[in-house]
Motif scaffolding. Structure first.
Motif, PDB file in Angstrom:
ATOM      1  N   ALA A  23       0.807  -1.224   0.000  1.00 45.76           N
ATOM      2  CA  ALA A  23       0.000   0.000   0.000  1.00 45.76           C
ATOM      3  C   ALA A  23       0.837   1.269   0.000  1.00 45.76           C
ATOM      4  CB  ALA A  23      -0.923   0.005   1.217  1.00 45.76           C
ATOM      5  N   ARG A  24       1.972   1.242   0.659  1.00 43.53           N
ATOM      6  CA  ARG A  24       2.780   2.452   0.787  1.00 43.53           C
ATOM      7  C   ARG A  24       3.575   2.728  -0.493  1.00 43.53           C
ATOM      8  NH1 ARG A  24       2.998   6.040   5.436  1.00 43.53           N
ATOM      9  NH2 ARG A  24       1.300   5.224   6.728  1.00 43.53           N
ATOM     10  N   PRO A  25       3.748   4.005  -0.855  1.00 45.97           N
ATOM     11  CA  PRO A  25       4.362   4.329  -2.149  1.00 45.97           C
ATOM     12  C   PRO A  25       5.878   4.387  -2.136  1.00 45.97           C
ATOM     13  CG  PRO A  25       3.646   6.332  -1.081  1.00 45.97           C
ATOM     14  CD  PRO A  25       3.223   5.190  -0.166  1.00 45.97           C
ATOM     15  N   GLY A  26       6.530   4.029  -1.042  1.00 44.61           N
ATOM     16  CA  GLY A  26       7.970   4.178  -0.971  1.00 44.61           C
ATOM     17  C   GLY A  26       8.353   5.606  -0.613  1.00 44.61           C
ATOM     18  N   HIS A  27       9.510   6.038  -1.091  1.00 42.37           N
ATOM     19  CA  HIS A  27      10.033   7.350  -0.716  1.00 42.37           C
ATOM     20  C   HIS A  27      10.550   8.072  -1.953  1.00 42.37           C
ATOM     21  CE1 HIS A  27       9.721   6.039   3.451  1.00 42.37           C
ATOM     22  NE2 HIS A  27      10.243   4.900   3.045  1.00 42.37           N
ATOM     23  N   ALA A  28      10.624   9.367  -1.853  1.00 52.28           N
ATOM     24  CA  ALA A  28      11.085  10.181  -2.977  1.00 52.28           C
ATOM     25  C   ALA A  28      12.505   9.795  -3.376  1.00 52.28           C
ATOM     26  CB  ALA A  28      11.021  11.662  -2.599  1.00 52.28           C
ATOM     27  N   GLU A  29      12.750   9.750  -4.680  1.00 46.98           N
ATOM     28  CA  GLU A  29      14.100   9.420  -5.153  1.00 46.98           C
ATOM     29  C   GLU A  29      15.131  10.422  -4.646  1.00 46.98           C
ATOM     30  OE1 GLU A  29      16.794   6.946  -6.784  1.00 46.98           O
ATOM     31  OE2 GLU A  29      14.629   6.613  -6.565  1.00 46.98           O
ATOM     32  N   ARG A  30      14.696  11.632  -4.388  1.00 41.09           N
ATOM     33  CA  ARG A  30      15.620  12.658  -3.893  1.00 41.09           C
ATOM     34  C   ARG A  30      16.259  12.228  -2.573  1.00 41.09           C
ATOM     35  NH1 ARG A  30      19.692  15.848  -4.438  1.00 41.09           N
ATOM     36  NH2 ARG A  30      19.744  17.554  -2.921  1.00 41.09           N
ATOM     37  N   VAL A  31      15.546  11.467  -1.756  1.00 39.71           N
ATOM     38  CA  VAL A  31      16.112  10.994  -0.493  1.00 39.71           C
ATOM     39  C   VAL A  31      17.417  10.254  -0.741  1.00 39.71           C
ATOM     40  CG1 VAL A  31      15.807   9.328   1.379  1.00 39.71           C
ATOM     41  CG2 VAL A  31      13.930  10.851   0.757  1.00 39.71           C
ATOM     42  N   TYR A  32      17.403   9.356  -1.696  1.00 38.35           N
ATOM     43  CA  TYR A  32      18.574   8.517  -1.922  1.00 38.35           C
ATOM     44  C   TYR A  32      19.712   9.308  -2.566  1.00 38.35           C
ATOM     45  CZ  TYR A  32      15.027   5.229  -0.666  1.00 38.35           C
ATOM     46  OH  TYR A  32      14.032   4.591   0.013  1.00 38.35           O
ATOM     47  N   GLU A  33      19.368  10.315  -3.349  1.00 43.22           N
ATOM     48  CA  GLU A  33      20.398  11.216  -3.867  1.00 43.22           C
ATOM     49  C   GLU A  33      21.101  11.928  -2.717  1.00 43.22           C
ATOM     50  OE1 GLU A  33      18.339  13.804  -6.504  1.00 43.22           O
ATOM     51  OE2 GLU A  33      17.960  12.250  -8.016  1.00 43.22           O
ATOM     52  N   LEU A  61      18.754   1.016   0.754  1.00 44.37           N
ATOM     53  CA  LEU A  61      20.028   1.209   1.448  1.00 44.37           C
ATOM     54  C   LEU A  61      20.991   0.076   1.111  1.00 44.37           C
ATOM     55  CD1 LEU A  61      18.705   2.310   4.963  1.00 44.37           C
ATOM     56  CD2 LEU A  61      19.783   3.781   3.254  1.00 44.37           C
ATOM     57  N   LEU A  62      20.475  -1.146   1.094  1.00 46.02           N
ATOM     58  CA  LEU A  62      21.306  -2.294   0.734  1.00 46.02           C
ATOM     59  C   LEU A  62      21.787  -2.181  -0.711  1.00 46.02           C
ATOM     60  CD1 LEU A  62      19.202  -5.132   2.395  1.00 46.02           C
ATOM     61  CD2 LEU A  62      21.483  -4.386   3.127  1.00 46.02           C
ATOM     62  N   ASP A  63      20.894  -1.823  -1.614  1.00 44.19           N
ATOM     63  CA  ASP A  63      21.253  -1.707  -3.024  1.00 44.19           C
ATOM     64  C   ASP A  63      22.346  -0.659  -3.239  1.00 44.19           C
ATOM     65  OD1 ASP A  63      19.395  -3.630  -3.662  1.00 44.19           O
ATOM     66  OD2 ASP A  63      17.874  -2.217  -4.365  1.00 44.19           O
ATOM     67  N   LEU A  64      22.335   0.375  -2.403  1.00 43.99           N
ATOM     68  CA  LEU A  64      23.303   1.465  -2.541  1.00 43.99           C
ATOM     69  C   LEU A  64      24.602   1.209  -1.783  1.00 43.99           C
ATOM     70  CD1 LEU A  64      20.788   4.446  -2.351  1.00 43.99           C
ATOM     71  CD2 LEU A  64      22.111   3.743  -4.362  1.00 43.99           C
ATOM     72  N   GLY A  65      24.712   0.039  -1.161  1.00 43.69           N
ATOM     73  CA  GLY A  65      26.000  -0.344  -0.605  1.00 43.69           C
ATOM     74  C   GLY A  65      26.078  -0.510   0.884  1.00 43.69           C
ATOM     75  N   ALA A  66      24.990  -0.267   1.623  1.00 48.51           N
ATOM     76  CA  ALA A  66      25.051  -0.393   3.086  1.00 48.51           C
ATOM     77  C   ALA A  66      25.496  -1.807   3.477  1.00 48.51           C
ATOM     78  CB  ALA A  66      23.695  -0.079   3.699  1.00 48.51           C
ATOM     79  N   GLU A  67      26.566  -1.886   4.238  1.00 51.86           N
ATOM     80  CA  GLU A  67      27.069  -3.182   4.699  1.00 51.86           C
ATOM     81  C   GLU A  67      28.142  -2.942   5.766  1.00 51.86           C
ATOM     82  OE1 GLU A  67      28.962  -7.376   3.043  1.00 51.86           O
ATOM     83  OE2 GLU A  67      28.777  -5.667   1.715  1.00 51.86           O
TER      84      GLU A  67
END
Length: 267
Positions: A23-33, A61-67
């Motif tokens: 149901a939730r739309p996720g978050h704005a792409e600007r957040v990840y930028e 976060l995982l896709d962007l490298g969090a580890e």
């Protein structure tokens, strides 16, 4: 106006995690930028996430490298769902942030996606300040449904239905802007906790739902989710009726994401 207790709020969303996630739309792409460009998120970044819920932000976060990624999630059902949908890539702690024994000076980034209003702000910021390494970054953001400066026709049509006297802490303090838009209060709290280089920005983006989707979305809002099933379904059915008959089965919304970033001072 009475507020929903934080303890109750932390338990509201685990009854059907998969439905909440859809149901939730996720978050704005600007957040990840912002996380990449300003906060240094990238391969090997040590990240702690507060209140990940179903993991919509966690997976990015995982896709962007969090580890490694440590997730602080107080609801056991949500924690189980998070583990299942991230294939064991997250170290999930089932407790409240205020009680989390995080090691000092460990993380490069602390993040909270539409969750930090369920945390005691002063205590939670103190925990994260200590857990971040010197020079590490904090990012808090909220997606707002209905706080645009422009009129929202769907809110106008449905607001008479939403008469529950208790509201989420996202409503803000009496006489103040909504919690996420109260930049004066949020920045003051960050600075009082010791953070520097505080910034706030608002990202606008668009989302749309069909009739079933908008009904499901409203079912995830805490003032509705906490109601008894009969009253909840009465409201959601009427929301669906309005979406279908008055909006042609497709509701277009302008959403705002309010983003705060700050840094623990370097040594």
């Amino acid at each position: 106006m009475p507020r929903i207790d934080r303890g109750e709020g932390r338990r509201l969303f685990g009854s059907d995690p998969a439905a909440y996630d859809r149901a939730r739309p996720g978050h704005a792409e600007r957040v990840y930028e912002v996380l990449v460009e300003r906060c240094g998120l990238g391969p090997g970044a040590r990240v702690v996430e507060v209140g990940p819920g179903t993991g919509q932000a966690t997976r990015r976060l995982l896709d962007l490298g969090a580890e490694p990624l440590v997730a602080i999630e107080p609801d056991p059902a949500l924690a189980t769902y998070l583990d299942e949908t991230t294939s064991g890539r997250v170290d999930t702690w089932v407790l409240a942030l205020e009680d989390a024994p995080l090691l000092d000076a460990t993380f490069d980034l602390a993040a909270a996606a539409s969750s930090f209003h369920w945390v005691n702000e002063e205590a939670g910021l103190a925990v994260l300040f200590s857990a971040l390494r010197p020079g590490g970054w904090l990012a808090l953001w909220w997606t707002l449904f209905g706080h645009s400066e422009e009129p929202d026709a769907f809110i106008t049509a449905t607001s008479p239905l939403l008469t529950d006297p208790d509201s989420s802490p996202t409503a803000g303090e009496e006489g103040r802007p909504a919690h996420a838009r109260d930049s004066e209060a949020r920045i003051a709290a960050l600075r009082a906790a010791g953070f520097e280089d505080t910034e706030h920005e608002v990202a606008r983006w668009e989302a749309s739902w069909d009739t079933e989707g908008i009904r499901a979305l409203y079912g995830t809002f805490s003032p509705i989710a906490r109601l008894d099933e009969a009253r909840k379904n009465e409201i959601l059915d009427e929301i669906a009726r309005i979406a279908e008959l008055d909006f042609g089965g497709r509701v277009e919304r302008t959403l705002l994401t309010s983003i705060y970033t700050a840094r623990r001072p370097p040594d």
